[in-house]
Scaffold this motif. Structure first.
Motif, PDB file in Angstrom:
ATOM      1  N   GLY A 160       0.804  -1.220   0.000  1.00 47.44           N
ATOM      2  CA  GLY A 160       0.000   0.000   0.000  1.00 47.44           C
ATOM      3  C   GLY A 160       0.832   1.263   0.000  1.00 47.44           C
ATOM      4  N   GLN A 161       2.101   1.132  -0.425  1.00 50.00           N
ATOM      5  CA  GLN A 161       2.988   2.288  -0.464  1.00 50.00           C
ATOM      6  C   GLN A 161       3.442   2.557  -1.902  1.00 50.00           C
ATOM      7  N   LEU A 162       4.123   3.694  -2.061  1.00 46.10           N
ATOM      8  CA  LEU A 162       4.635   4.094  -3.364  1.00 46.10           C
ATOM      9  C   LEU A 162       6.159   4.047  -3.356  1.00 46.10           C
ATOM     10  N   TYR A 163       6.728   3.497  -4.415  1.00 50.07           N
ATOM     11  CA  TYR A 163       8.159   3.612  -4.655  1.00 50.07           C
ATOM     12  C   TYR A 163       8.373   4.754  -5.641  1.00 50.07           C
ATOM     13  N   VAL A 164       9.360   5.590  -5.359  1.00 48.70           N
ATOM     14  CA  VAL A 164       9.667   6.731  -6.225  1.00 48.70           C
ATOM     15  C   VAL A 164      11.144   6.677  -6.592  1.00 48.70           C
ATOM     16  N   SER A 165      11.436   6.653  -7.890  1.00 48.78           N
ATOM     17  CA  SER A 165      12.834   6.673  -8.330  1.00 48.78           C
ATOM     18  C   SER A 165      13.283   8.117  -8.504  1.00 48.78           C
ATOM     19  N   ASN A 166      14.428   8.435  -7.904  1.00 52.32           N
ATOM     20  CA  ASN A 166      14.967   9.791  -7.931  1.00 52.32           C
ATOM     21  C   ASN A 166      16.322   9.797  -8.616  1.00 52.32           C
ATOM     22  N   THR A 181       0.421   6.706   0.458  1.00 55.37           N
ATOM     23  CA  THR A 181      -0.628   7.083  -0.493  1.00 55.37           C
ATOM     24  C   THR A 181      -1.385   8.332  -0.053  1.00 55.37           C
ATOM     25  N   SER A 182      -0.959   8.927   1.059  1.00 55.11           N
ATOM     26  CA  SER A 182      -1.507  10.229   1.461  1.00 55.11           C
ATOM     27  C   SER A 182      -0.503  11.350   1.235  1.00 55.11           C
ATOM     28  N   GLY A 183       0.671  11.011   0.667  1.00 56.03           N
ATOM     29  CA  GLY A 183       1.638  12.037   0.298  1.00 56.03           C
ATOM     30  C   GLY A 183       2.757  12.263   1.291  1.00 56.03           C
ATOM     31  N   GLU A 184       2.862  11.432   2.326  1.00 53.68           N
ATOM     32  CA  GLU A 184       3.945  11.572   3.298  1.00 53.68           C
ATOM     33  C   GLU A 184       5.199  10.858   2.790  1.00 53.68           C
ATOM     34  N   ILE A 185       6.332  11.534   2.841  1.00 52.99           N
ATOM     35  CA  ILE A 185       7.592  10.900   2.464  1.00 52.99           C
ATOM     36  C   ILE A 185       8.065  10.059   3.650  1.00 52.99           C
ATOM     37  N   ILE A 186       7.882   8.756   3.558  1.00 52.52           N
ATOM     38  CA  ILE A 186       8.201   7.847   4.660  1.00 52.52           C
ATOM     39  C   ILE A 186       9.703   7.640   4.781  1.00 52.52           C
ATOM     40  N   ASN A 187      10.358   7.395   3.638  1.00 52.79           N
ATOM     41  CA  ASN A 187      11.804   7.180   3.632  1.00 52.79           C
ATOM     42  C   ASN A 187      12.364   7.741   2.331  1.00 52.79           C
ATOM     43  N   PRO A 188      13.034   8.880   2.381  1.00 52.74           N
ATOM     44  CA  PRO A 188      13.539   9.499   1.150  1.00 52.74           C
ATOM     45  C   PRO A 188      14.726   8.764   0.543  1.00 52.74           C
ATOM     46  N   ALA A 189      15.341   7.869   1.310  1.00 44.09           N
ATOM     47  CA  ALA A 189      16.546   7.168   0.838  1.00 44.09           C
ATOM     48  C   ALA A 189      16.466   5.691   1.206  1.00 44.09           C
ATOM     49  N   TRP A 190      15.380   5.050   0.809  1.00 40.82           N
ATOM     50  CA  TRP A 190      15.177   3.623   1.106  1.00 40.82           C
ATOM     51  C   TRP A 190      16.289   2.781   0.478  1.00 40.82           C
ATOM     52  N   GLU A 204      18.268  -5.232  -9.692  1.00 37.73           N
ATOM     53  CA  GLU A 204      17.326  -5.991  -8.879  1.00 37.73           C
ATOM     54  C   GLU A 204      17.512  -5.626  -7.414  1.00 37.73           C
ATOM     55  N   ILE A 205      16.420  -5.244  -6.749  1.00 40.75           N
ATOM     56  CA  ILE A 205      16.452  -4.875  -5.329  1.00 40.75           C
ATOM     57  C   ILE A 205      15.561  -5.834  -4.559  1.00 40.75           C
ATOM     58  N   ASP A 206      16.094  -6.435  -3.513  1.00 41.26           N
ATOM     59  CA  ASP A 206      15.308  -7.290  -2.643  1.00 41.26           C
ATOM     60  C   ASP A 206      14.463  -6.403  -1.739  1.00 41.26           C
ATOM     61  N   ILE A 207      13.153  -6.488  -1.880  1.00 45.54           N
ATOM     62  CA  ILE A 207      12.270  -5.572  -1.158  1.00 45.54           C
ATOM     63  C   ILE A 207      12.339  -5.797   0.349  1.00 45.54           C
ATOM     64  N   ALA A 208      12.430  -7.041   0.780  1.00 45.30           N
ATOM     65  CA  ALA A 208      12.424  -7.348   2.217  1.00 45.30           C
ATOM     66  C   ALA A 208      13.618  -6.757   2.943  1.00 45.30           C
ATOM     67  N   THR A 209      14.776  -6.705   2.261  1.00 39.99           N
ATOM     68  CA  THR A 209      15.996  -6.213   2.915  1.00 39.99           C
ATOM     69  C   THR A 209      16.432  -4.842   2.433  1.00 39.99           C
ATOM     70  N   ALA A 210      15.752  -4.296   1.418  1.00 43.28           N
ATOM     71  CA  ALA A 210      16.127  -3.006   0.821  1.00 43.28           C
ATOM     72  C   ALA A 210      17.576  -3.022   0.344  1.00 43.28           C
ATOM     73  N   ALA A 211      18.020  -4.171  -0.159  1.00 44.05           N
ATOM     74  CA  ALA A 211      19.397  -4.308  -0.634  1.00 44.05           C
ATOM     75  C   ALA A 211      19.420  -4.602  -2.127  1.00 44.05           C
ATOM     76  N   ILE A 212      20.409  -4.036  -2.820  1.00 43.99           N
ATOM     77  CA  ILE A 212      20.595  -4.352  -4.233  1.00 43.99           C
ATOM     78  C   ILE A 212      21.140  -5.774  -4.317  1.00 43.99           C
ATOM     79  N   SER A 213      20.359  -6.671  -4.911  1.00 40.83           N
ATOM     80  CA  SER A 213      20.721  -8.080  -4.939  1.00 40.83           C
ATOM     81  C   SER A 213      21.366  -8.515  -6.247  1.00 40.83           C
ATOM     82  N   ASN A 214      21.242  -7.701  -7.287  1.00 38.53           N
ATOM     83  CA  ASN A 214      21.860  -8.050  -8.564  1.00 38.53           C
ATOM     84  C   ASN A 214      21.855  -6.845  -9.494  1.00 38.53           C
ATOM     85  N   LYS A 215      22.808  -6.838 -10.407  1.00 36.73           N
ATOM     86  CA  LYS A 215      22.871  -5.833 -11.465  1.00 36.73           C
ATOM     87  C   LYS A 215      23.311  -6.527 -12.749  1.00 36.73           C
ATOM     88  N   TRP A 216      22.694  -6.113 -13.849  1.00 31.14           N
ATOM     89  CA  TRP A 216      23.102  -6.626 -15.151  1.00 31.14           C
ATOM     90  C   TRP A 216      23.464  -5.454 -16.060  1.00 31.14           C
TER      91      TRP A 216
END
Length: 296
Positions: A68-74, A94-103, A130-142
């Motif tokens: 129920g949240q938004l991901y924003v690419s900056n 979804t109400s416009g609050e920036i929960i984590n600006p640097a997830w 590829e980012i693992d959502i559960a850990t907020a870690a970059i898990s792979n790059k191609w």
């Protein structure tokens, strides 16, 4: 800010590429689609909220149904092609609050996003991340061979599709490997996949779909050079143009629901909450996300 000649040229070229995506083009050899849509009268967008202007050069918004949240690419800087490590992914409510600006940080110029099997997939200039959502870690790059301007992303049943605006290619990631599934799509950007697996895209020829034999059929030739694409069903679509337009489109016609060009507020890769009928708009250089209620 001091700018070298090389970075200045890259910046100018990148912005020109964005601008060219919205220029109407004609002369396509592709067959126009037959009318297979439901006519919608007077669709409209009404502003609900805007975030604070703290999401630096935000390019894409993705609604996550599960959280129920938004991901924003900056992009984080002024140049969508600069490998400066300033790029990030933020989380917004979804109400416009920036929960984590640097997830997630450490990206360069992230753009389109899609979720598949617990992973967030993001394009980053010439890399597919590829980012693992559960850990907020970059898990792979191609690193994508020959890539120049990777852009929008869409996922369907374990396959993730992504576009390269400058090379005109559409790539697909599945089972650990990446392939090219389509070429010759001028300024291809927005991509979306229907429930039945049909791929739709936005390029210089307009809004089109891919047929089973790999050919494409134009659905709407007016909405050219689009950025974000939403499949509404019944043959209807919502498409954004980076310069500041959002269109409701089908094979039967189109309506320009939003025009923010005079305010110099861009409308990049839009997101959508289907249950609430809310369109989320990244405004790029305005550094904020705006939410609009869609009525149709």
């Amino acid at each position: 800010m001091k700018t070298t000649l090389k970075s200045g040229i890259l910046f100018a070229s990148a912005i020109l590429a964005f601008a060219q995506c919205s220029a109407p083009k004609s002369g396509s050899n592709e067959e126009m689609a037959s009318a297979d849509s439901t006519v919608v009268k007077n669709p409209s967008l009404t502003l609900l909220w805007e975030t604070p202007a703290e999401l630096i050069t935000n390019e894409s918004v993705l609604f996550d149904q599960s959280s129920g949240q938004l991901y924003v690419s900056n992009i984080g800087g002024m140049d969508p092609l600069e490998k400066d490590g300033k790029g990030s992914i933020a989380i917004v409510s979804t109400s416009g609050e920036i929960i984590n600006p640097a997830w997630v940080t450490g990206l360069n110029a992230p753009k389109g996003m899609a979720i598949s099997d617990g992973k967030l997939y993001v394009t980053d200039i010439d890399e597919f991340v590829e980012i693992d959502i559960a850990t907020a870690a970059i898990s792979n790059k191609w690193k994508i061979e020959g890539a120049q301007f990777l852009n929008d992303v869409a996922a369907h049943e374990g396959t993730v599709y992504f576009t390269d605006m400058n090379t005109g290619k559409v790539h697909a990631y599945a089972d650990g490997s990446i392939s090219t599934i389509s070429e010759g799509n001028t300024s291809i950007n927005g991509i979306a996949v229907a429930n039945d697996g049909t791929i739709y895209g936005l390029d210089g020829s307009g809004l089109k779909k891919w047929n089973a034999d790999g050919s494409t059929t134009i659905i709407n030739s007016t909405v050219t050079g689009g950025d974000g694409l939403i499949i509404m069903g019944d043959g209807n679509f919502v498409a954004s143009r980076w310069q500041g337009e959002i269109w409701f489109a089908s094979a039967d016609g189109e309506t320009n629901m939003l025009d923010t060009k005079a305010a110099e507020s861009n409308t990049a890769d839009i997101g959508y909450n289907p249950s609430e009928k809310v369109v989320y708009v990244p405004t790029f250089f305005k550094n904020k996300v705006a939410a609009y209620k869609l009525d149709y």
